[in-house]
Write a protein that holds these residues in place. Structure first.
Motif, mmCIF file in Angstrom:
data_model
loop_
_atom_site.group_PDB
_atom_site.id
_atom_site.type_symbol
_atom_site.label_atom_id
_atom_site.label_comp_id
_atom_site.label_asym_id
_atom_site.label_seq_id
_atom_site.Cartn_x
_atom_site.Cartn_y
_atom_site.Cartn_z
ATOM 1 N N LYS A 308 0.851 -1.188 0.000
ATOM 2 C CA LYS A 308 0.000 0.000 0.000
ATOM 3 C C LYS A 308 0.887 1.238 0.000
ATOM 4 O O LYS A 308 1.887 1.298 0.717
ATOM 5 N N HIS A 392 -9.446 5.272 -4.550
ATOM 6 C CA HIS A 392 -10.202 6.541 -4.488
ATOM 7 C C HIS A 392 -10.483 7.160 -5.862
ATOM 8 O O HIS A 392 -11.624 7.343 -6.233
ATOM 9 N N ASP A 459 -13.889 2.761 3.083
ATOM 10 C CA ASP A 459 -12.724 3.427 3.667
ATOM 11 C C ASP A 459 -12.945 3.696 5.158
ATOM 12 O O ASP A 459 -12.385 4.643 5.709
#
Ligand SMILES: [Zn+2]
Length: 556
Positions: A308, A392, A459
Motif C-alpha cells: 500500500k 479513491h 474506507d
C-alpha cells in the motif's frame, strides 16, 4: 452418497451473483464450503438430523460482503472516541466536547472523530482559538472524517512542541497564522502523528503513519488490550455482513494480532488481508519485508502480498495532486508524497517481486503518475496478471480513463465519498474540483464503461462501514449538474462491486464473491428483499446473520 449439510438456509431470495445460476431459494453449507445452491428440492437431500436449518423469511441472501478498502485497527480503536459526525456550529461542538471531557479528565489527550471541514460554516476554518474556548486545560484534537486534517487546541500543540511550527516532509504541514504561531490546523499524518503518539493512540495508527512496528514491543497488558480492540473491529464488521476485509494500512504487528485471534476459540470472524505500507522515506530494500509477509501469511483467512502506498492527500486540504490547478486556488496543483520518478521505482520493484500494489491517488495528477508507474513496471518486468489497484480516484483526467483497462488496473472506489452523497456536504470539495472537472469526478460508471474492474468500499472509519449504505449511495448517486454524466450503478452492479469484484481484486474469484457450489461458505442473510425496496431506504434492510467459512459470525 450425499454430504450432510451443517447449515441449510431456505425460504430465501438468493442472489448468487453467479451469471450461470443467478437466483436460488436455498443453499447448503458443509465443512466451510457451499455444497448446494438451487431450488428447495435440490438442497433438501443435504439435510441431516444435525443440520441447522435457517429460515430467511423471504429476505435476500448474498455472498458475504467484501470491504475492499478500510482501516480495521484504527477504526476499531476510534469507536471509543468522541464522534462528531453531524455536529454543526460552535455551540453544538462545545456541548459535545464538554460532556465527553467530563468523563475523561485524566486522559492525556482527548480525541474526537468526524469533525466536518465546514463545522463552523462554509467560510470559517476551525482554529486552536475556537478549541481553547471549549477546552483550554486538556489537550484536544479533532479529526476530519477523511483523517487527512486535524485541529488541535493550544494545550495539544504545546504538549508536542508544535505551537511554533515544525519542519515536516512534503505534503505535510503545521499551518501557521499571521501571528507566527500555529493556527491549530494540522495537515497529513506527520503533522498530527506526534499527538496520536502522546495520547497512546500510536499503536493503532502505526500501520498507517509509518508502516513500522511498535517499539518497544507491547507488554502483556497492552497486547491483551490490542487483541480486544482488534476483536471489537472484527465483530463490528461481521455485524455489517462483512466476511472479507481488505485492509489498506498494515504492519507485521497487526498480522500477529490477527494470527493470534485465528488460533483462539472460534477463530477469525472475517477473512482479512493486511498489506505492507511503503512510505516515501523508506529505501526500496524495505520491500523485502513485503515479500516476507506475503510468504508468511498466505491463507484464505489471513493474507498479505499487497504493497500500500499513499501518492497524495485529499482535495479538501489541497493536498491531492492535480494535473491543472485547483479551481479555488490558482497556481496550486497540490504536492505529492512521492515524485513520479520515485513512485515509478517503487512500482517497478514491487511488481518485479510479484507483489500487488494499491495506491491512494485522489487527484487526477496522482492517478496519472500511478498509471505511469504501473506502465513502467509492465515495460520493465513484462506483462502479467498483476491487478494493481488505484484507491479513491476522486478525479481522473479524460486522457487516462482508458488506461485502466489497458493496464489491467483495478479502480477501487468509495460510493459514500462524493460530496452530496451519504450526507456529505458539497462544499468545499466541489469548488476545489471546479465545474469543468465535475464530469470526471468519482466517475465509477465512466471507468466501468471503459472496461475497468471497479470494486467498492467504505474506507472506514472515513465513512460508515455499512455496505448497504455504500450500495444505496452507488445506486442513487446524484449529479452535481444536469450536464454531468450519470455515474450511478444498477443495484446488481453495486452488489457485484462489493462481492465479485472484491474477490477478483484478491485473485480469489475462483472461491469467493459468489454463491456457487464449491465456493467458501461466506454468506449474509438480510432482513428484507433488496430488489423490492425503494432505493432511498435500502439501508433500512439489515444483516440478520453473517456466516464466514461456514461459521455463524453474527446473528441478530
Ligand atoms: Zn483509506
Amino acid at each position: 452418497m450425499t454430504q450432510t449439510a451443517d447449515i441449510i438456509i431456505h425460504n430465501a431470495r438468493i442472489l448468487t451473483l453467479d451469471d450461470d445460476n443467478p437466483g436460488a431459494e436455498a443453499v447448503a453449507l458443509a465443512d466451510g464450503r457451499i455444497v448446494a445452491v438451487g431450488a428447495r428440492a435440490d438442497v433438501d437431500p443435504f439435510r441431516g438430523k444435525d443440520t441447522k436449518v435457517i429460515d430467511a423469511a423471504g429476505g435476500t441472501v448474498l455472498p458475504g460482503f467484501s470491504e475492499n478498502h478500510m482501516h480495521l485497527f484504527s477504526g476499531a480503536a476510534e469507536l471509543d472516541h468522541l464522534q462528531l459526525s453531524g455536529v454543526k456550529g460552535l455551540a453544538a461542538l462545545t456541548e459535545a466536547v464538554g460532556s465527553y471531557a467530563a468523563t475523561r479528565a485524566t486522559e492525556k489527550v482527548l480525541f474526537a472523530q468526524g469533525a466536518d471541514y465546514t463545522l463552523l460554516g462554509d467560510s470559517e476554518r476551525l482554529t486552536r482559538h475556537h478549541l481553547d474556548t471549549i477546552l483550554s486545560h486538556q489537550p484536544l484534537v479533532l479529526f476530519a472524517p477523511d483523517h487527512h486534517t486535524a485541529w488541535a487546541n493550544t494545550a495539544a500543540l504545546e504538549l508536542v512542541d508544535m505551537l511554533h511550527g515544525a519542519e515536516l516532509g512534503p505534503g505535510n504541514e503545521v499551518v501557521m497564522g499571521g501571528d507566527g504561531l500555529a493556527t491549530g490546523e494540522l495537515r497529513e499524518m506527520e503533522a498530527f502523528s506526534p499527538l496520536q503518539a502522546a495520547g497512546g493512540f500510536d499503536r493503532y495508527r502505526l500501520g498507517l503513519s509509518t508502516g513500522g512496528e511498535p517499539d518497544p514491543y507491547p507488554n502483556d497488558a497492552e497486547w491483551a488490550q490490542d487483541i480486544a480492540v482488534m476483536r471489537r473491529g472484527l465483530v463490528y464488521c461481521a455485524r455489517h455482513g462483512i466476511t472479507t476485509i481488505q485492509n489498506m494500512d498494515g504492519n507485521l504487528y497487526q498480522l500477529e494480532l490477527l494470527a493470534a485471534i485465528e488460533k483462539q476459540d472460534g477463530g477469525l470472524p472475517c477473512r482479512i488481508l493486511i498489506p505492507f505500507h511503503f512510505k516515501n522515506f523508506m529505501p526500496l530494500g524495505m520491500l523485502e519485508k513485503a515479500s516476507t509477509l506475503a510468504r508468511r501469511f498466505d491463507s484464505d483467512w489471513l493474507s498479505s502480498g499487497v504493497v500500500k502506498v499513499f501518492y497524495d492527500g485529499v482535495l479538501d486540504s489541497w493536498t491531492a495532486v492535480m494535473v491543472e490547478p485547483y479551481a479555488d486556488k490558482p497556481g496550486d496543483c497540490g504536492e505529492g508524497l512521492f515524485t513520479p520518478e520515485t513512485f515509478r521505482a517503487v512500482a517497478v520493484e514491487a511488481d518485479r517481486r510479484g507483489l500487488q500494489i494499491a495506491v491512494h491517488a485522489i487527484g487526477d495528477g496522482a492517478v496519472r503518475a500511478v498509471l505511469d508507474g504501473y506502465e513502467a513496471a509492465r515495460r520493465e518486468n513484462g506483462t502479467r496478471d498483476s491487478r494493481h489497484r488505484i484507491e479513491h480516484i476522486e478525479v481522473v483526467h479524460p486522457d487516462d480513463i482508458n488506461r485502466f483497462a489497458g493496464l489491467g488496473v483495478i479502480a477501487s472506489m468509495q460510493p459514500p465519498h462524493p460530496p452530496g452523497c451519504a450526507g456529505l456536504p458539497l462544499e468545499p470539495t466541489v469548488s476545489r474540483i471546479g465545474r469543468n472537472r465535475w464530469p470526471v469526478s468519482y466517475a465509477w460508471r465512466t471507468l466501468k464503461d471503459a472496461g475497468a474492474h471497479v470494486c467498492f468500499a467504505s474506507d472506514w472509519p472515513v465513512s460508515p462501514i455499512d455496505p448497504l449504505i455504500g450500495i444505496e449511495a452507488a445506486v442513487i448517486r446524484h449529479r452535481w449538474s444536469p450536464s454531468d454524466p450519470d455515474q450511478s450503478f444498477s443495484l446488481m452492479e453495486a452488489l457485484k462491486a462489493y462481492c465479485v469484484e472484491g474477490a477478483y481484486a484478491e485473485f480469489k474469484e475462483d472461491r469467493k464473491g459468489r454463491i456457487k457450489t464449491g465456493y467458501l461458505a461466506d454468506i449474509v442473510v438480510l432482513s428484507g428483499n433488496v430488489e423490492m425496496i425503494a432505493t432511498e431506504v435500502l439501508h433500512t434492510i439489515r444483516p440478520v446473520m453473517t456466516i464466514c467459512g461456514g461459521r455463524i459470525s453474527y446473528s441478530s
